[in-house]
Design an enzyme around this catalytic site. Structure first.
Site, PDB file in Angstrom:
ATOM      1  N   HIS A  43     -19.623 -63.169   2.005  1.00  0.00           N
ATOM      2  CA  HIS A  43     -18.607 -62.495   3.201  1.00  0.00           C
ATOM      3  C   HIS A  43     -17.629 -61.043   2.302  1.00  0.00           C
ATOM      4  O   HIS A  43     -17.143 -61.029   1.238  1.00  0.00           O
ATOM      5  CB  HIS A  43     -17.810 -63.560   3.736  1.00  0.00           C
ATOM      6  CG  HIS A  43     -16.534 -63.448   4.213  1.00  0.00           C
ATOM      7  ND1 HIS A  43     -16.259 -61.605   5.611  1.00  0.00           N
ATOM      8  CD2 HIS A  43     -15.817 -64.281   5.245  1.00  0.00           C
ATOM      9  CE1 HIS A  43     -15.664 -62.496   5.914  1.00  0.00           C
ATOM     10  NE2 HIS A  43     -15.139 -63.822   6.215  1.00  0.00           N
ATOM     11  N   CYS A  86     -10.567 -60.949   8.108  1.00  0.00           N
ATOM     12  CA  CYS A  86     -12.062 -60.746   8.479  1.00  0.00           C
ATOM     13  C   CYS A  86     -12.556 -59.508   9.228  1.00  0.00           C
ATOM     14  O   CYS A  86     -13.919 -59.706   9.439  1.00  0.00           O
ATOM     15  CB  CYS A  86     -12.502 -61.966   7.992  1.00  0.00           C
ATOM     16  SG  CYS A  86     -12.058 -62.276   6.565  1.00  0.00           S
ATOM     17  N   HIS A 102     -20.171 -64.894  12.729  1.00  0.00           N
ATOM     18  CA  HIS A 102     -19.293 -64.341  12.020  1.00  0.00           C
ATOM     19  C   HIS A 102     -19.798 -65.634  10.673  1.00  0.00           C
ATOM     20  O   HIS A 102     -19.775 -65.154   9.324  1.00  0.00           O
ATOM     21  CB  HIS A 102     -18.065 -65.285  12.219  1.00  0.00           C
ATOM     22  CG  HIS A 102     -16.827 -64.711  11.238  1.00  0.00           C
ATOM     23  ND1 HIS A 102     -17.341 -63.267  10.788  1.00  0.00           N
ATOM     24  CD2 HIS A 102     -16.737 -65.188  10.218  1.00  0.00           C
ATOM     25  CE1 HIS A 102     -15.408 -63.766  10.211  1.00  0.00           C
ATOM     26  NE2 HIS A 102     -15.769 -64.945   9.883  1.00  0.00           N
TER      27      HIS A 102
END
Lengths: 564, 85
Positions: A313, A151, A278
């Site tokens: 996400h 990620c 994040h």
């Protein structure tokens, strides 16, 4: 190395818009793009997702592509974002320029592989998707590079682009990431039980997980460009080195990444005007990131929000999707709201509910990945002073030790370094890589390296093949988290970091046969810049031929600077 | 109950790759996580899959598993009371 890195263009597609303007409008209207699945085919229809509101066919049409074989959504999404970024930068022709196209992805071509139920190709050639993006956007002559740090991939792609420009290796960089939804990683995240069945609520006390989204975003980077919209001022890549899928309670990796990025940018934490966190909405991430924020910013926390409740996400693309969101916020003077937040975490940080009419001079963007691949980027609105960096001679870089492991007879030697409890879940590839790394370190008389770089053409081929076969055989039910957690390309570099306690720079390259070359280039640069004294490069790949054998090879090489 | 416990241990050894262990090496009352057997968060997820696959019990979150997965005896009790197959 010198000069300032200017951003001259950006392109984006995600759940809240198919271009910059649509994304900006949705952010200002506080509209989320998360909802029921329309384009992804999965039995888990109760899982909300953030999809780009275009079919792969519609994207191909927009690009004027026809094909008899399935084309990866990664490639077409990426191509549309690259095209928008190049248009904004006013670049029509790249003839005569040295160009790099750097993309972060982990899904790579898995979205196509998983559709081929009969004999799907083994492994995941992530580099192919980047080559295709180049091909679809008139950049066939560009150096292509693919980064797989889960990620944080796209943020690391932007950092590599900035480094290559500063070092005068290229004239023009297009960097970012592209990650479509896939049945593969939807099921993978589902086995980890971190998918919320409702819209995610980052930094909320009632948060219950993340929503997966898809996205592609790229920025155009040039050195000292007159038409700059913003500048890349500082960045850092660090490793949590804690667990393959969990984050440390103290947020060590996140803390180190943010602290180092601020140091590189030459500014104090009080200068940051906005942080795009994040903030995935999982209990683990937000608690850990919260702890790291408190360590870096103390009681003076700048406005902070997570935009994942808009986009979902977008995993490997999150770093560039959110960099573009930061750029839109800087250009239009607003702080995006933390949508869906209402209950503060006791003793935790409080995200912003959004505001307009603000001046954002310095913005921080965080991206953290599985395996503890944590990165932080700082953007500046005004041109910073040029940063000079003296490089040591390339000729001073030497190999301190090197070790190859490629057969079953060697693997039991791993017992010298790890207990059976520690190795019980590991496949042969992982065991071979760890053993080669430990042996190389031992030969050089070193406990841990300062940085770890991995290179692989097809990633964790055996475990990813097993997981894909399980998805098909069990119709997406009762899948093993143990398989998914070690199926991403960055598994090896993180595992070495965890086992050696190395919190330094950590990255994984996957660009076909060029992978090791990119890794060695990076190792040399880290040493020449003085950012590391020792760098461990682990190159690995495996195959499962039809004769039932398992071929694999792991080579760990320790690079260092020759003492004068 | 004894049979259930033995089967459960075999399922755990298989799913958690505890290759070098036999059922009698796992203490029925010892903690499975932390100090005891030393299992981690991924193991907890694998235990949830075992409950679903073999006993038709669906736990909603790893947090729910915390009390259930204290020891082999705790899991066996929970299975006895909640199994659907």
């Amino acid at each position: 190395m010198n000069g300032t890195v200017s951003i001259t263009g950006m392109g984006i597609l995600c759940a809240i818009g198919n271009n910059r303007q649509e994304v900006l409008d949705a952010l200002l209207r506080k509209e989320s793009g998360i909802g029921p699945m329309q384009y992804l085919t999965s039995v888990h229809t109760d899982i909300p997702v953030g999809e780009i509101k275009l079919s792969t066919g519609e994207m191909m049409q927009a690009l004027g592509i026809t094909s008899d074989v399935p084309v990866s959504r990664t490639s077409v999404m990426g191509a549309l974002a690259v095209r928008e970024a190049l248009e904004q930068a006013g670049i029509r022709d790249v003839t005569g320029k040295r160009v790099a196209l750097i993309s972060g992805t982990t899904v790579g071509v898995m979205d196509v592989n998983e559709q081929l139920v009969q004999n799907p190709p083994q492994g995941n050639d992530c580099g192919r998707s980047t080559n295709e993006i180049a091909q679809f956007t008139g950049l066939s002559g560009a150096k292509c590079c693919t980064i797989c740090t889960a990620c944080s991939s796209a943020l690391n792609a932007i950092m590599l682009g900035a480094e290559m420009l500063r070092n005068d290796e290229v004239d023009l960089v297009i960097a970012g990431g592209s990650e479509p939804l896939s049945r593969y990683h939807l099921n993978g995240f589902n086995t980890l039980m971190i998918l919320d069945r409702e819209r995610c609520r980052p930094f909320d006390d009632t948060r219950a997980g993340l929503n997966l989204g898809e996205g592609a975003a790229f920025v155009v980077l040039e050195k000292d460009a007159p038409n700059a919209m913003a500048y890349v001022q500082g960045y850092a890549n660090r490793c949590d080195a804690f667990h393959q899928t969990a984050t440390s309670p103290t947020g060590e990796g996140a803390f180190l990444a943010m602290t180092e990025a601020l140091k590189q940018a030459g500014i104090g934490p009080e200068k940051i005007d906005y942080i795009n966190a994040h903030g995935t909405g999982t209990p683990d991430n937000d608690a850990s990131e919260s702890a790291a924020f408190q360590r870096v910013f103390g009681p003076n926390m700048p406005p902070m929000s997570s935009t994942k409740s808009y986009t979902g996400h977008t995993t490997s693309a999150a770093g560039s999707v959110e960099t573009v969101i930061c750029l839109l916020a800087m250009q239009n003077g607003f702080v995006p709201a933390s949508l869906g937040w209402s209950h503060p975490i006791p003793g935790g940080v409080v995200p912003s509910q959004g505001c307009t009419g603000v001046d954002l001079e310095y913005v921080m963007c965080n991206s953290f990945g599985f395996g503890g691949n944590d990165s932080s980027l700082i953007l500046a609105k005004n041109k910073p002073g040029a940063r000079e960096c003296q490089l040591a001679d390339e000729g001073k870089v030497v190999i301190a030790s090197s070790c190859i492991i490629d057969n079953d007879e060697q693997l039991p030697e791993l017992k010298e370094y790890l207990s059976p409890m520690e190795t019980r879940r590991m496949g042969k590839m992982m065991k071979a890589c760890l053993l080669s790394a430990f042996d190389a370190l031992k030969e050089a008389g070193l406990e841990r390296p300062d940085a770890i770089i991995a290179a692989t053409a097809k990633g964790m081929l055996e475990t990813s093949t097993q997981f894909l076969e399980e998805i098909i055989a069990n119709n997406e039910e009762l899948l093993k988290p143990t398989l998914f957690m070690q199926s991403t390309h960055n598994t090896i570099a993180s595992a070495i970091a965890i086992r050696t306690g190395c919190h330094g720079y950590n990255i994984t390259y996957s660009q076909g046969e060029e992978s090791a070359r990119w890794a060695i280039r990076d190792a040399k640069m880290l040493l020449r810049k003085g950012e590391a004294r020792t760098v461990l490069v682990c190159a690995f790949d495996e195959e499962l031929p039809t004769d039932g054998t398992h071929r694999y090879q792991a080579q760990s090489t320790l690079y260092t600077l020759r003492n004068e | 109950m004894e049979e259930l416990i033995n089967n459960l241990k075999l399922q755990i050894i298989d799913a958690l790759n505890l290759e070098e262990m036999t059922p009698d090496q796992i203490d029925n009352d010892a903690p499975l996580f932390g100090e005891g057997l030393g299992l981690d968060s991924i193991d907890a997820l694998e235990l949830i899959v075992i409950l679903d696959k073999h006993y038709g019990i669906k736990l909603k979150s790893p947090a729910e598993g915390k009390t259930v997965f204290k020891s082999i005896n705790c899991i066996a009790d929970y299975i006895e009371k909640n199994r659907t197959k």
